[in-house]
Scaffold this motif. Structure first.
Motif, PDB file in Angstrom:
ATOM      1  N   CYS A 167      -0.539   6.856  -1.512  1.00 16.47           N
ATOM      2  CA  CYS A 167      -0.505   6.861  -2.978  1.00 16.47           C
ATOM      3  C   CYS A 167      -1.897   7.084  -3.550  1.00 16.47           C
ATOM      4  O   CYS A 167      -2.055   7.549  -4.667  1.00 16.47           O
ATOM      5  CB  CYS A 167       0.082   5.556  -3.520  1.00 16.47           C
ATOM      6  SG  CYS A 167      -1.086   4.189  -3.582  1.00 16.47           S
ATOM      7  N   CYS A 196      -5.933   2.908  -3.321  1.00 17.50           N
ATOM      8  CA  CYS A 196      -6.995   2.172  -2.642  1.00 17.50           C
ATOM      9  C   CYS A 196      -8.139   3.079  -2.214  1.00 17.50           C
ATOM     10  O   CYS A 196      -9.213   2.607  -1.848  1.00 17.50           O
ATOM     11  CB  CYS A 196      -6.432   1.490  -1.391  1.00 17.50           C
ATOM     12  SG  CYS A 196      -5.899   2.690  -0.141  1.00 17.50           S
ATOM     13  N   CYS A 202      -4.786  -2.040   1.281  1.00 18.29           N
ATOM     14  CA  CYS A 202      -3.958  -0.847   1.141  1.00 18.29           C
ATOM     15  C   CYS A 202      -2.512  -1.253   1.376  1.00 18.29           C
ATOM     16  O   CYS A 202      -2.201  -1.905   2.369  1.00 18.29           O
ATOM     17  CB  CYS A 202      -4.375   0.215   2.166  1.00 18.29           C
ATOM     18  SG  CYS A 202      -3.253   1.627   2.177  1.00 18.29           S
TER      19      CYS A 202
END
Ligand SMILES: Cc1cc2nc3c(=O)[nH]c(=O)nc-3n(C[C@H](O)[C@H](O)[C@H](O)COP(=O)(O)OP(=O)(O)OC[C@H]3O[C@@H](n4cnc5c(N)ncnc54)[C@H](O)[C@@H]3O)c2cc1C
Ligand code: SF4
Ligand code: FES
Ligand code: FES
Lengths: 323, 161
Positions: free
Chosen positions: B99, B102, B134
């Motif tokens: 995604c 992080c 994460c």
């Protein structure tokens, strides 16, 4: 977050002059900014003390002296600290994350607030945050809470790892305030919660922590910090042990033992120390001493595992140092 | 209040800053640098990691006033123009980004690790990145990326010598 004023103090006198019952000093900010965001602490004004010096890491005949504004990372990595007082370096290395250690100060670390979930949640009652409102942790989620020094008003642990190491070493805090300077043993600086858990220490209005002094202790070279937690790194202690050992030919000449994650303040184990002095160090003598020193543990519903875990951790620490 | 600081090498001024703003907020909302991410805003996840005077910190816990006169370097300041930093390139190649929330924090923290310790052991990598959480990758690809970045840096150092 509530609105507040921000001012950088230029001198200690300037800092004292700006102090009111509704101001807060700001060092690294990793506790204060966090708690202000949560609405747990709501000062009218924040006084940034980073311009006040209060630095220096020095070893001399009397011992080690560390300025209150030294950062956790710098003290943890300092070669003199690592060589002469490994328990201090290790306690710091085992604290928080690299990013937080880069920002957080030694003084701020000693004055950090508890991690009790109710204290940090303004939607719940908490005697420490709002005196007289009650203590839901007595019967609620208390797995992380204390087994020593608790009261009917509060059972929260003191969360600093560094403080445990320093209490084991008889460290003193140096203070400066509007009425002058003074020095207090760190162990006495922290208060038991009693019926006023909102008062956590002996700091007077406007007073600054200026430094921490650790008296010279030759056998502190043989010292260590062991922290047991839910994950291997980056977590507060379930239990922790700070120990220094003077052992010759298998016999304990002297020992310092303090424990964390279990006390409402950093918890020294004088009875265990006394029981060990003059004894041969074996698993049996270590266990007997630690049991004698922790007999007054008072577990809560969800932390009944702590006394046993603490005893095993303390025995392991002593045997590792003695071997 | 007004704060002046150096950001990615450039003198930067932010006006009308509210005292309660964090460095993270100032970077994202006032300076136009949204690379640093706001996830937990409590110092717990490392997504907001930036260099402050050369050391990585959680910018969500830095009050705006603390930045006055200091030097900040964000994830946007790692690349050299269009050329990605070896750490960034390694994260792309190792598939260490899902995604991506992080990632900026991990890039800055890894960059700092390799500056101080060119050939870190796996244990040292884990410890250095312990403050960067994460929720997607399970960390294995991130470990791969850090090892790859370390190897690349060692190669290019050899070429220079
Ligand atoms: C995610 C996370 C994980 C953490 N994990 C750990 C851990 O495992 N172990 C651990 O020990 N700690 C841990 N901490 C706590 C951290 O170590 C403290 O937040 C930090 O040390 C506080 O230092 P600071 O300089 O940022 O303090 P600040 O936030 O600036 O100040 C803290 C308090 O002390 C007061 N103060 C600060 N300096 C002085 C001074 N010189 N004189 C008088 N008053 C002063 C402030 O008014 C404030 O009330 C963690 C924190 C976070 C956010
Ligand atoms: S244990 Fe202390 S800090 Fe936690 S809810 Fe009770 S009074 Fe508050
Ligand atoms: S957003 Fe700053 S640490 Fe999570
Ligand atoms: S890639 Fe999604 S949080 Fe790490």
């Amino acid at each position: 977050m509530r609105a507040f004023e921000y001012a950088a103090a230029r001198t200690p006198a300037d800092a004292f002059a700006r102090t009111t019952p509704r101001t807060a000093y700001l060092a690294g900010g990793t506790t204060l900014v966090d708690l202000m965001k949560l609405g747990v602490v709501e000062p009218d004004a924040v006084i940034d003390i980073n311009g006040l010096g209060l630095r220096g890491i020095r070893l001399d005949r009397d011992g080690l002296r560390v300025g209150a504004l030294e950062r956790m990372s710098d003290v943890a990595e300092h070669p003199v600290v690592a060589a002469e007082f490994p328990v201090v370096a290790q306690a710091l290395q085992a604290s928080a994350s690299p990013q937080i250690r880069n920002m957080a100060s030694i003084g701020g670390n000693l004055l950090q607030r508890t991690r009790c979930g109710y204290f940090r949640d303004v939607a719940t009652a908490c005697n420490k945050r709002q005196p007289g409102s009650g203590c839901p942790a007595q019967t609620g989620a208390n797995r992380g809470h204390a087994v020593f020094g608790t009261s009917a008003s509060c059972v929260a642990t003191h969360a600093s790892d560094l403080a445990v190491a320093l209490v084991a070493l008889d460290a003193r805090v140096e203070l400066a305030g509007p009425a002058g300077r003074r020095e207090v043993p760190l162990a006495d600086f922290y208060r038991l919660p009693g019926d006023s858990p909102q008062v956590e220490n002996d700091l007077r209005p406007g007073e600054l922590v200026t430094a921490v002094a650790v008296p010279r202790l030759a056998f502190a070279r043989r010292s260590t910090y062991l922290k047991v937690r839910d994950r291997q790194s980056y977590e507060f202690a379930l239990v922790s042990v700070a120990a220094a050992l003077d052992v010759r030919n298998g016999t304990v000449r002297d020992v310092r033992l303090a424990v964390g994650g279990v006390g409402t303040r950093p918890w020294r184990l004088p009875l265990a120390e006394q029981a060990l002095r003059g004894k041969r160090l074996t698993e049996a003598t270590a266990r007997q001493a630690v049991e004698a020193g922790t007999a007054d543990a008072r577990p809560l519903a969800f932390n009944a595992f702590k006394p046993a875990l603490l005893r095993r951790t303390a025995v392991r620490t002593l045997l590792a140092l003695g071997g | 209040m007004r704060i002046t600081f150096t950001c990615n090498g450039r003198l930067t001024e932010a006006d009308g800053v509210w005292e309660g703003e964090s460095l993270l907020y100032v970077l994202r909302e006032r300076v136009g640098l949204p690379g640093s991410k706001n996830a937990c805003e409590q110092g717990e996840c490392g997504s907001c990691t930036v260099y402050l005077d050369g050391d990585p910190v959680c910018s969500c816990l830095v009050a705006a006033g603390q930045v006055q006169g200091r030097e900040v370097r964000t994830v946007e300041g790692l690349a050299d123009g269009d050329e990605l930093d070896p750490v960034q390139q390694a994260f792309v190649e190792a598939g260490a980004v899902q995604c991506g929330f992080c990632t900026p924090g991990l890039l800055v923290q890894t960059h700092d690790l390799l500056e101080r310790q060119a050939q870190p052991s796996d244990a040292e990598i884990r410890e250095a990145l312990s403050g960067n959480l994460c929720r997607c990758t399970g960390y294995e690809k991130i470990m791969d990326a850090v090892r790859l970045a370390a190897a690349r840096r060692a190669e290019s150092a050899e070429r220079v010598n």
